[in-house]
Design an enzyme around this catalytic site. Structure first.
Site, short mmCIF file in Angstrom:
data_model
loop_
_atom_site.label_atom_id
_atom_site.label_comp_id
_atom_site.label_asym_id
_atom_site.label_seq_id
_atom_site.Cartn_x
_atom_site.Cartn_y
_atom_site.Cartn_z
N LYS A 92 0.85 -1.19 0.00
CA LYS A 92 0.00 0.00 0.00
C LYS A 92 0.88 1.23 0.00
CE LYS A 92 -4.52 0.78 0.33
NZ LYS A 92 -5.58 -0.18 -0.01
N1 GLU Z 1 -7.29 0.02 -3.15
C1 GLU Z 1 -8.05 -1.15 -3.43
C2 GLU Z 1 -8.13 -2.04 -2.20
O1 GLU Z 1 -7.99 -1.58 -1.09
C3 GLU Z 1 -7.58 -1.87 -4.69
C4 GLU Z 1 -6.20 -2.38 -4.66
C5 GLU Z 1 -5.71 -2.92 -6.00
O2 GLU Z 1 -6.50 -3.07 -6.92
O3 GLU Z 1 -4.50 -3.21 -6.09
O4 GLU Z 1 -8.42 -3.20 -2.30
#
Ligand code: GLU
Length: 437
Positions: free
Chosen positions: A127
């Protein structure tokens, strides 16, 4: 944590529980670790196995100086955390929000590891985030922030290393800037470095609705399991961003009644059901759900306490804590957001008999279609919408039932079951790979 005189305890259903007057941690990383240890205990993992997969593999903190439109230079703090690459490249979104902290990003990265494992896509977890308020910035400033942040994390991202995606207050345009910055530096176009791109730049059909569609499929599965009909069900949604607004639309199309929604500026309620298409238009025009004519305003506390069949927290972490969990009057809580319930809120909802669809299952549709986007980019092909949506539906339904079976076998709630399933898969991968060197 609490002094005995301040804490009042009750015994309910054979479990001791403390009531009010104490402070529960709202540090997302501490809460993520608590849930991890609880699942690891049930899996009887020894300390060395836990230690290998608990801490993030890599944490990068960067300074992001940006020239603002008034000529001044402001510095923002940015992060990229790769929690695990045991099952595949790190994967997870990038968040631009004033509340971003390193501990929040560490928690979100860990949750991505478990999320990818629950739906069994071959990714690890990561993240990123920048502590900033994009709502107070001009688009050119956001572009410069994105490009400078990308260049700062560039050494550790890549289509086979770590693949960012949209998250809170980032979107397809931000992904296009990340892809362009990465590609210009490498000297050739690299679409697979991010997912959630615009369709014309190699994005996948169905990606922007995928999180909400996945939430919707898990709600359908929960209704079937609990034997009540989604048609006519009363639904409350906290958060009207990408996940919340599209989920509202899908739920509305299934003839359920969305009776209340909120965004960061306020909440609106209509006991007979909100007119969702008109509400979407109102939000597009004014930037908020507030002031919508077909509804009355209510407070955020009232919204969470509304009697309903399904409550969907689709905003940020810690929406429901030990202080307000007891007021929840829903049969099902579907976590479209990441980490909206604290462990103490979970315990209260368990006692109240609320069926919680945990975030790492409920909102995994987004990363599932991110995986499809990445596969299409690698193969230089594009799938039609039907192919994307039918694959997504199959994955969400299979994953829901795997978690449900685990919860029945282990006699745990759905969150613990999802964590058990996910952590088992990550431990197995790490063990099979062995320890390097
Ligand atoms: N931000 C989204 C989540 O928390 C998508 C993450 C992604 O597609 O890599 O799942």
């Amino acid at each position: 944590m609490t002094s005995p005189e301040l804490t009042e305890s009750v015994r309910q259903n054979g479990k001791e529980r403390s009531l009010s007057n104490h402070t529960e941690s709202t540090n997302p990383y501490e809460l993520a670790l608590q849930n991890f240890e609880a699942a690891a205990d049930l899996l009887e993992l020894n300390e060395s196995d836990r230690a290998e997969i608990r801490a993030p593999e890599r944490t990068l903190i960067v300074n992001v100086p940006v020239r603002m439109n008034d000529g001044s230079i402001r510095s923002f703090e940015g992060y990229r955390v790769q929690h695990s690459t045991a099952r595949g490249p790190a994967k997870g979104g990038i968040r631009f929000h004033p509340g971003v902290t390193l501990d929040e990003v560490r928690a979100l990265a860990m949750w991505m590891t478990w999320k990818c494992a629950v739906v069994n896509v071959p990714f690890g977890g990561g993240k990123g985030g920048v502590t900033c308020n994009p709502k107070e910035m001009r688009p050119e400033e956001i572009e410069r922030l994105t490009r400078r942040y990308t260049s700062a994390i560039l050494p550790i991202i890549g289509p086979d290393k770590d693949i960012p995606a949209p998250d809170v207050y980032t979107n397809a345009q931000v992904m296009a800037w990340i892809m362009d910055t990465y590609s210009m530096t490498r000297g050739h176009l690299v679409p697979g470095v991010v997912t959630g791109k615009p369709i014309s730049l190699g994005g996948s059909l169905g990606r922007s609705e995928a999180t909400a569609r996945g939430v919707f499929h898990t709600i359908e599965a929960a209704c079937q399991h609990l034997r009540f009909s989604l048609k006519g069900a009363r639904v409350v949604i906290q958060g009207f961003g990408n996940a919340g607004s599209i989920a509202a639309n899908l739920i509305d199309s299934a003839q359920a009644e969305v009776i209340a929604v909120s965004d960061s500026k306020g909440c609106v309620y209509n006991a007979h059901g909100l007119h969702i298409p008109k509400l979407m238009t109102h939000k597009e025009k004014t930037g908020s759900v507030v002031g919508f004519s077909g509804a009355e305003p209510i407070t955020p506390e009232e919204l969470l306490a509304l009697p309903c069949d399904i409550l969907i927290p689709a905003a940020l972490e810690n929406a429901i804590t030990h202080t307000n969990a007891e007021k929840v009057r829903a049969k099902v809580v579907a976590e479209a957001a990441n980490g909206p319930l604290t462990p103490e809120a979970d315990a209260v909802l368990d006692e109240l008999g609320v069926f919680v669809i945990p975030d790492i299952l409920c909102n995994a549709g987004g990363v599932t279609v991110s995986y499809y986007e990445w596969v299409q980019n690698h193969q230089h092909i594009s799938w039609d919408l039907n192919e994307v949506n039918s694959r997504l539906e199959a994955v969400m339904s299979r994953s829901f039932h795997e978690v449900l079976e685990t919860s029945q076998e282990r006699k745990t709630n759905m969150r613990t079951a999802a964590n058990i399933l996910a952590i088992r898969r990550v431990v197995d991968a790490a063990k099979l790979r062995g320890l390097y060197p």
